[in-house]
Each structure stands twice: as structure tokens, then as C-alpha cells.
Design a protein around this motif. Sequence first.
Motif, short mmCIF file in Angstrom:
data_model
loop_
_atom_site.label_atom_id
_atom_site.label_comp_id
_atom_site.label_asym_id
_atom_site.label_seq_id
_atom_site.Cartn_x
_atom_site.Cartn_y
_atom_site.Cartn_z
N GLU A 1 -8.14 -1.26 0.63
CA GLU A 1 -8.52 -2.63 0.11
C GLU A 1 -9.57 -3.12 0.94
O GLU A 1 -10.07 -2.67 1.84
N ARG B 1 -6.57 -4.13 -4.54
CA ARG B 1 -7.52 -3.55 -3.52
C ARG B 1 -8.47 -4.74 -3.12
O ARG B 1 -9.17 -4.53 -2.10
N THR C 1 -9.35 -8.08 -1.14
CA THR C 1 -8.89 -9.07 0.20
C THR C 1 -9.86 -10.19 -0.26
O THR C 1 -9.69 -11.31 0.61
#
Length: 270
Positions: A92, A115, A117
Motif C-alpha cells: 500500500e 492499496r 493510503t
Amino acid sequence: MIREARVSVNRRSTRYLESGSGWPVVLLHAFPLNADIWRPQLERVPPGWRMIAPDLRGFGPAEASTAGQRVRTLDDFADDTDALLERLGIAEGVIGGLSMGGYVAFALFRRSPERFTGMVLADTRSEADSTEGQDARRKMIEMVNLSGPRAVADQLLPKLLGPTSHETRPEVAATVRRMIESAPADAMADAVQAMLTRPDSTPDLERISCPALVLVGAEDGITPLADAEAMARRLSRSRLVVLPAAGHLSSLETPDAFSRALEDFLISSM
Ligand code: MLT
């Protein structure tokens, strides 16, 4: 320092640029350019962050042709990006793109929302093409096939950069022209076809719950401020930054202001 590396992604050698170390920031480039548009941002990566900028399939140095591995939809680019992240062991990070890179970020969000953030949407829009837009794309495919990348550069350059860049930054125009003229005609035609058929990503905006940075050049005539404002309104955690004296390729036209906005976003939202 910018590192340049190649890995095999979906059975194809893929170049990516990388700098810094820490939490990943993945930056996807505009049409018909390559990862080099992100060099100014990679040169000033903030401490604690690792920036990664891949060439999308068919673009970038030494990509002579996409023969045999042609892109049909933007999902192919998203699939390659997903596979690259897998290959690099990145689960991520902050992911985004400029213009076509933003369209690909939306496609990647649809397939792998976990994935993200954070998201960066620069000089892009969520809507699909209008009927007139699709007609213009069909004409561009004809032009690429008939006349090649130089004709595309002649047509696109006046629109890609804002008036301030045209008047005061001849080196940016020269860099962009070089990148366009070095892109393979078949990769260009495929990418235009893929953009032409892309779905409307507007319904996805409400599902994007991570912090999102929406950036736009004040002189962007391709995806203007109104598009950026419309996206920012629908995103639940957005920050809108307008970059003065920048056109559609804001990361290249006003690189310091773009990098500052990105850095502020990374530091304050993450
Ligand atoms: C781009 O900069 O990637 C293109 O202008 C996007 C588009 O043509 O929609």
C-alpha cells in the motif's frame, strides 16, 4: 538521487524511477509522456518517503513498440501497476497520477482499493469522454497512424502547457516535445483508444475514503479548475491546490510549487 531500474512486469521489461526511502508514493504519468515527467518531484523527495514512477506500457526509453502486448483499456495499465507493486513488495501507499495517470489511478482503485493510503489527482478529471471528446480521439488515432508522433506533438503542445510556460519556459516546451516525439506511434494510438473507452469514475469518488490531494494548474485548459473542484467536492477527505502560472503539465511547469503542495499533503495528511 534518482535511481533507474527495470523489472519484468507481466512478461515485459518495465522501467521505473525511484528516489528516497520509506512510505511509498507512486506517481503515474500523463499521455503521451513517460516517467521522466516526475524527475523534479523525485529530486526533492521528502525524508521518510520513497517515490516510484513507472513508465506505462509502451512509453519510456527503449520501448520501441507494444507489438504483441497491446493496451486495450486503461485496466491494462492499472494491471501493470498492480503487478509492479506486487513485484516490489509494496502492499500500500500513496498512489496518484497526472491526467491520464489519474485515469489509471481510478482504474487501479477499482481493482485494488486496499492499496491506497492516499491519492493524488493532478490535472485530471473523473468523467468519461463526451461524444465530441471521443470524436476528437478518433481523429487523433488517425493522425498518429498517418503522420506519427511529430504531428501529435504539433497538435498537443499548444494545449498541454499554459500561456505562461509558452511565453517564459521554452525549455519545458522543448522537453515535452522531445518526450512526445520519442513515444512509439502504436503505444500512442492504443493509449488514446483506451482513454476513449474509459468509464466514468465519478461514482468511485464517494468510495475513496483515504486523504486525497487534488492539484490543478490555474492555466490548465484540458482538465480545468472546474473539473478539479467537482472531484474535490465529492471526495470525503480532499485538499484542493491550484498552482498559479501552470497549465496542464503542472508538475513540469511549476515543479517547485507542485512538489511543495505534495510534500505538505504527505506530511500533514498521513
Ligand atoms: C494527458 O495529459 O494525459 C491527456 O491530456 C489526457 C487526455 O487527453 O484526456
